[in-house]
Design a protein around this motif. Structure first.
Motif, PDB file in Angstrom:
ATOM      1  N   VAL A 206       0.849  -1.190   0.000  1.00 24.05           N
ATOM      2  CA  VAL A 206       0.000   0.000   0.000  1.00 24.05           C
ATOM      3  C   VAL A 206       0.884   1.240   0.000  1.00 24.05           C
ATOM      4  O   VAL A 206       1.840   1.329   0.773  1.00 24.05           O
ATOM      5  N   ALA A 208       0.138   5.489   0.128  1.00 22.90           N
ATOM      6  CA  ALA A 208      -0.999   6.384   0.334  1.00 22.90           C
ATOM      7  C   ALA A 208      -0.537   7.783   0.699  1.00 22.90           C
ATOM      8  O   ALA A 208       0.573   7.972   1.216  1.00 22.90           O
ATOM      9  N   VAL A 223      -7.913  10.941   1.870  1.00 22.85           N
ATOM     10  CA  VAL A 223      -6.894   9.915   1.621  1.00 22.85           C
ATOM     11  C   VAL A 223      -6.953   9.457   0.177  1.00 22.85           C
ATOM     12  O   VAL A 223      -8.031   9.297  -0.399  1.00 22.85           O
ATOM     13  N   THR A 224      -5.785   9.306  -0.422  1.00 29.56           N
ATOM     14  CA  THR A 224      -5.630   8.703  -1.734  1.00 29.56           C
ATOM     15  C   THR A 224      -4.657   7.541  -1.586  1.00 29.56           C
ATOM     16  O   THR A 224      -3.567   7.719  -1.030  1.00 29.56           O
ATOM     17  N   ALA A 225      -5.044   6.356  -2.043  1.00 29.39           N
ATOM     18  CA  ALA A 225      -4.198   5.183  -1.830  1.00 29.39           C
ATOM     19  C   ALA A 225      -4.125   4.326  -3.085  1.00 29.39           C
ATOM     20  O   ALA A 225      -5.103   4.220  -3.848  1.00 29.39           O
ATOM     21  N   ASN A 226      -2.977   3.733  -3.294  1.00 32.99           N
ATOM     22  CA  ASN A 226      -2.775   2.715  -4.320  1.00 32.99           C
ATOM     23  C   ASN A 226      -2.451   1.408  -3.614  1.00 32.99           C
ATOM     24  O   ASN A 226      -1.487   1.326  -2.840  1.00 32.99           O
ATOM     25  N   ARG A 236      -7.265   1.362  -6.783  1.00 35.13           N
ATOM     26  CA  ARG A 236      -7.116   2.795  -6.515  1.00 35.13           C
ATOM     27  C   ARG A 236      -8.270   3.228  -5.617  1.00 35.13           C
ATOM     28  O   ARG A 236      -9.432   2.957  -5.909  1.00 35.13           O
ATOM     29  N   TYR A 238     -10.006   6.359  -3.125  1.00 33.51           N
ATOM     30  CA  TYR A 238     -10.079   7.761  -2.707  1.00 33.51           C
ATOM     31  C   TYR A 238     -11.272   7.947  -1.789  1.00 33.51           C
ATOM     32  O   TYR A 238     -12.374   7.429  -2.044  1.00 33.51           O
TER      33      TYR A 238
END
Length: 294
Positions: A206, A208, A223-226, A236, A238
């Motif tokens: 992860v 983020a 929060v933005t996470a891959n 992806r 958000y």
């Protein structure tokens, strides 16, 4: 006839009152026999909404409620830092526990809570109610049946968690590291992250970025996470508490089709020749798409 389970509610804030309402109206094999809060005003609020009866014993201490022998189970709906100590005390006294999420604000506290539970034969769960909605159950079944083939990617946008500044100001523990343990990622978004875990299993990696952009609080509200799953496909993610009207949307793209969930509605776009690879189907016949709604 199934035996009724006597339940005590610990914490009479918004969520605690919501649990009482649900148990009274929708769970006939449970009986709310005791309630607890340290703030006398909470009792008056709940009483004014018709949620408290004369039969329900009232306590200002969770220990006294648990020690009363009135309950077989408790629902813990207090500010986050108190979930472990209350749950552990209940386990040691032989009571089943349903804890609101998160079960703790630190990994060590959560581990201790789970260790204590494993010493017993009691029931223990946390409140991830999104697993119970029909559309999310249907998606789970759809994935288990492999109808989308190999998953290629997942996109999740969950911005229907709008919270005003007043929301945080009403309860001073909200949006603070000491009182809440974190912000969006520990209070609202865990529901969405739990769905990803339930549908696709654990993450392999992860990365983020979290930020505080929309509120006067200590903790994050965006929060933005891959996420890279153990199966190798990317997710992806958000989420924010600062967007209106907000969206609750998931795209799941597989080798045999695509599933799109928007709120409580889902559509599945599959290919007539399910065994063919998506690329081949697209290039040979652009009119083979089916639109199937749950």
């Amino acid at each position: 006839m199934n035996e009724r389970v006597q339940v005590g509610i610990i914490g009479l804030g918004t969520m605690g009152q919501g649990h009482i309402k649900t148990l009274l109206n929708d769970v006939p094999n449970c009986e709310v026999v005791a309630v607890c809060d340290t703030d006398e005003k909470r009792f008056k609020e709940a009483e004014g909404k018709g949620l408290l009866s004369e039969k329900m014993q009232r306590f200002s201490s969770y220990g006294k409620l648990i020690d009363s022998d009135l309950c077989k189970a408790v629902v813990v709906v207090t500010p986050h830092p108190f979930h472990p100590e209350i749950s552990i005390y209940a386990f040691r006294k032989g009571l089943h526990v349903l804890s609101d999420k998160p079960i703790a604000i630190t990994v060590s506290a959560a581990d201790e809570m789970i260790r204590e539970w494993k010493k017993t034969s009691l029931k223990f769960s946390t409140m991830y109610s999104m697993r119970t909605t029909s559309v999310n159950i249907a998606i789970k079944d759809f994935l288990l049946q492999g109808k989308l083939g190999d998953i290629r990617r997942v996109d999740m946008v969950c911005t229907k968690w709008l919270r005003t500044q007043r929301y945080y100001d009403e309860q001073t523990w909200r949006g603070t590291w000491k009182g809440e343990g974190a912000g969006l990622l520990l209070n609202q978004a865990p529901h969405n992250l739990d769905l990803l875990y339930w549908w696709f299993g654990p993450a392999e990696a992860v990365s983020a970025e979290v930020s505080k952009r929309f509120h006067n609080i200590e903790t994050e509200d965006e929060v933005t996470a891959n996420i890279r799953t153990r199966s190798g496909f990317p997710i992806r993610f958000y989420s924010t508490t600062g967007e209106a009207p907000g969206f609750d949307r998931v795209e799941i793209v597989g080798s045999k089709g695509t599933l799109i969930r928007d709120g409580r509605m889902a559509k599945v776009f599959t290919f007539l020749e399910l065994e063919e690879e998506i690329e081949k189907t697209i290039y040979e016949n652009e009119n083979t798409m089916l639109d199937v709604a749950f």
